[in-house]
Motif scaffolding. Structure first.
Motif, PDB file in Angstrom:
ATOM      1  N   LEU A 166      -3.166   3.397  10.687  1.00 32.55           N
ATOM      2  CA  LEU A 166      -4.558   3.317  11.166  1.00 32.55           C
ATOM      3  C   LEU A 166      -5.206   4.692  11.205  1.00 32.55           C
ATOM      4  CD1 LEU A 166      -4.153   0.714  14.070  1.00 32.55           C
ATOM      5  CD2 LEU A 166      -5.218   0.335  11.834  1.00 32.55           C
ATOM      6  N   ALA A 167      -4.455   5.704  11.658  1.00 31.23           N
ATOM      7  CA  ALA A 167      -4.994   7.062  11.709  1.00 31.23           C
ATOM      8  C   ALA A 167      -5.298   7.592  10.316  1.00 31.23           C
ATOM      9  CB  ALA A 167      -4.004   7.993  12.418  1.00 31.23           C
ATOM     10  N   GLY A 168      -4.490   7.160   9.324  1.00 33.41           N
ATOM     11  CA  GLY A 168      -4.669   7.633   7.959  1.00 33.41           C
ATOM     12  C   GLY A 168      -5.564   6.752   7.110  1.00 33.41           C
ATOM     13  N   GLY A 169      -6.167   5.712   7.718  1.00 33.62           N
ATOM     14  CA  GLY A 169      -7.078   4.847   6.982  1.00 33.62           C
ATOM     15  C   GLY A 169      -6.385   3.930   5.995  1.00 33.62           C
ATOM     16  N   THR A 205      -4.511   0.298   5.036  1.00 35.63           N
ATOM     17  CA  THR A 205      -4.593  -1.107   5.442  1.00 35.63           C
ATOM     18  C   THR A 205      -3.296  -1.572   6.100  1.00 35.63           C
ATOM     19  OG1 THR A 205      -6.122  -1.603   3.644  1.00 35.63           O
ATOM     20  CG2 THR A 205      -4.970  -3.474   4.639  1.00 35.63           C
ATOM     21  N   VAL A 206      -3.440  -2.228   7.231  1.00 31.32           N
ATOM     22  CA  VAL A 206      -2.303  -2.836   7.925  1.00 31.32           C
ATOM     23  C   VAL A 206      -2.329  -4.338   7.667  1.00 31.32           C
ATOM     24  CG1 VAL A 206      -1.254  -3.314  10.178  1.00 31.32           C
ATOM     25  CG2 VAL A 206      -2.321  -1.076   9.741  1.00 31.32           C
ATOM     26  N   PHE A 207      -1.197  -4.897   7.261  1.00 38.51           N
ATOM     27  CA  PHE A 207      -1.099  -6.355   7.066  1.00 38.51           C
ATOM     28  C   PHE A 207      -0.889  -7.009   8.437  1.00 38.51           C
ATOM     29  CE2 PHE A 207       0.883  -5.029   2.841  1.00 38.51           C
ATOM     30  CZ  PHE A 207      -0.315  -5.179   2.145  1.00 38.51           C
ATOM     31  N   VAL A 209       0.097  -1.412   3.638  1.00 42.97           N
ATOM     32  CA  VAL A 209      -0.011  -1.090   2.215  1.00 42.97           C
ATOM     33  C   VAL A 209       0.715   0.220   1.973  1.00 42.97           C
ATOM     34  CG1 VAL A 209      -1.605  -0.391   0.391  1.00 42.97           C
ATOM     35  CG2 VAL A 209      -2.185  -2.312   1.882  1.00 42.97           C
ATOM     36  N   THR A 210       1.562   0.269   0.959  1.00 43.62           N
ATOM     37  CA  THR A 210       2.298   1.498   0.678  1.00 43.62           C
ATOM     38  C   THR A 210       1.317   2.615   0.325  1.00 43.62           C
ATOM     39  OG1 THR A 210       4.180   0.245  -0.168  1.00 43.62           O
ATOM     40  CG2 THR A 210       4.075   2.590  -0.749  1.00 43.62           C
ATOM     41  N   PRO A 211       1.244   3.664   1.169  1.00 43.11           N
ATOM     42  CA  PRO A 211       0.297   4.748   0.889  1.00 43.11           C
ATOM     43  C   PRO A 211       0.792   5.614  -0.264  1.00 43.11           C
ATOM     44  CG  PRO A 211       1.622   5.285   2.807  1.00 43.11           C
ATOM     45  CD  PRO A 211       2.015   3.899   2.390  1.00 43.11           C
TER      46      PRO A 211
END
Length: 331
Positions: A118-121, A123-125, A71-73
């Motif tokens: 993942l470290a920044g919380g 979402t990974v697709f 997801v684009t942070p």
């Protein structure tokens, strides 16, 4: 959004592209140089020009990178995630370059993106990671190996009655074409990966709302990849060109043609960001196995394959550590 953070992140992305160029220049030209079809500097210059041209051939791979993995942070934390992902990838590139190990710059980048997310919380697709990254990571080397073996068998059959010296001279000339095709495919694949990251940075910074790639981004990424390619990656070139197997011109042509075909198919048909390193290395192994299976130095090949499998998790760990360090220092 801090403009300085955007400039730094884009600068780091372009530096990653530069390391990608000198790390992966061996992909396009190692076989041509090892068979003496091209001189090293001529091969590097040709690869740099073709990388530049390849970068403008499409945008499907770039969109996969910018939209299909995480997801684009947003905000400063988002820029920190992108920065950490790039530093993780660069670190792994430099480590593997130092040891002459032809690992994948692409998978270093993807591993860095996943680890930092993942470290920044964020979402990974995972479906995108599996379908667009993990499956091609397994399939493309297998296809390269089998197709390389098949192509070389066809060449051996077609030229079974030809004069060996005359055939080798002809394949040296043909290798200039196959090496150019390989370099064009490298530009098509690897320049687009960084374009996707820069587009993410621009989106995070609210500089643009759409995912179209600005012309200046294409030019900058293509130019840095070409500059890195011309700088050369001699350590890795020796591994690919001579340590796996001593190649002759017909074998070099078969390996390059195979790898280029797989890259074009992945780019245009599936928009899949595959590793040029995996494809050319496996093609060299397949081509070499036609001489006899023992002709391939499988000990060297084993070390390379181990490097393939640890690249993504290693870059992910480095990126996660970088993100936590950035967060600790800058809050």
């Amino acid at each position: 959004m801090d403009t300085f953070a955007l400039i730094v992140t884009v600068g780091v992305a372009l530096f990653f592209t530069y390391t990608n160029g000198f790390h992966d220049s061996a992909n396009a030209i190692a076989t041509s140089v090892s068979t003496r079809a091209l001189t090293p500097r001529a091969a590097l210059a040709m690869a740099a020009v073709m990388n530049l041209a390849g970068a403008f051939l499409g945008s499907g791979v770039a969109k996969t990178v910018s939209e299909g993995l995480i997801v684009t942070p947003h905000g400063e934390a988002g820029m920190g995630i992108l920065f950490a992902a790039l530093v993780g990838a660069i670190t792994w590139n430099l480590i593997t370059w130092y040891f002459g190990l032809p690992s994948s710059s692409s998978h270093a980048l993807f591993g860095g993106m996943v680890g930092a997310a993942l470290a920044g919380g964020i979402t990974v697709f995972w479906s995108g990671v599996i379908e667009k990254i993990v499956l091609p990571m397994f399939l493309s080397p297998i296809i390269g190996l089998v197709l390389g073996y098949f192509v070389m068998c066809v060449i051996l059959w077609l030229f079974r009655k030809a004069n060996p010296h005359r055939a080798k001279r002809g394949f040296r000339i043909a290798q200039t074409v196959s090496a150019a095709g390989m370099a064009l495919g490298h530009g098509l694949q690897d320049a687009q990966k960084t374009m996707g990251v820069v587009v993410m940075a621009l989106t995070i910074a609210d500089v643009q709302e759409h995912n179209e790639i600005p012309v200046w981004v294409k030019i900058a990424c293509a130019a840095m990849l070409s500059l890195g390619t011309y700088a050369g990656g001699w350590r890795i070139m020796r591994t690919l060109g001579r340590r796996i197997i001593e190649l002759d011109p017909p074998q070099g042509f078969a390996a390059e043609t195979t790898a280029a075909s797989v890259m074009y198919t992945a780019s245009f048909m599936f928009h899949a960001p595959i590793s040029t390193t995996h494809v050319i290395t496996s093609a060299i192994m397949g081509v070499g196995a036609t001489k006899r299976v023992s002709a391939v130095r499988w000990g060297v090949a084993k070390n390379i394959i181990v490097g393939w499998f640890i690249t993504m998790p290693a870059a992910a760990v480095v990126a996660a550590v970088i993100y936590w360090a950035v967060k600790l220092v800058f809050g």
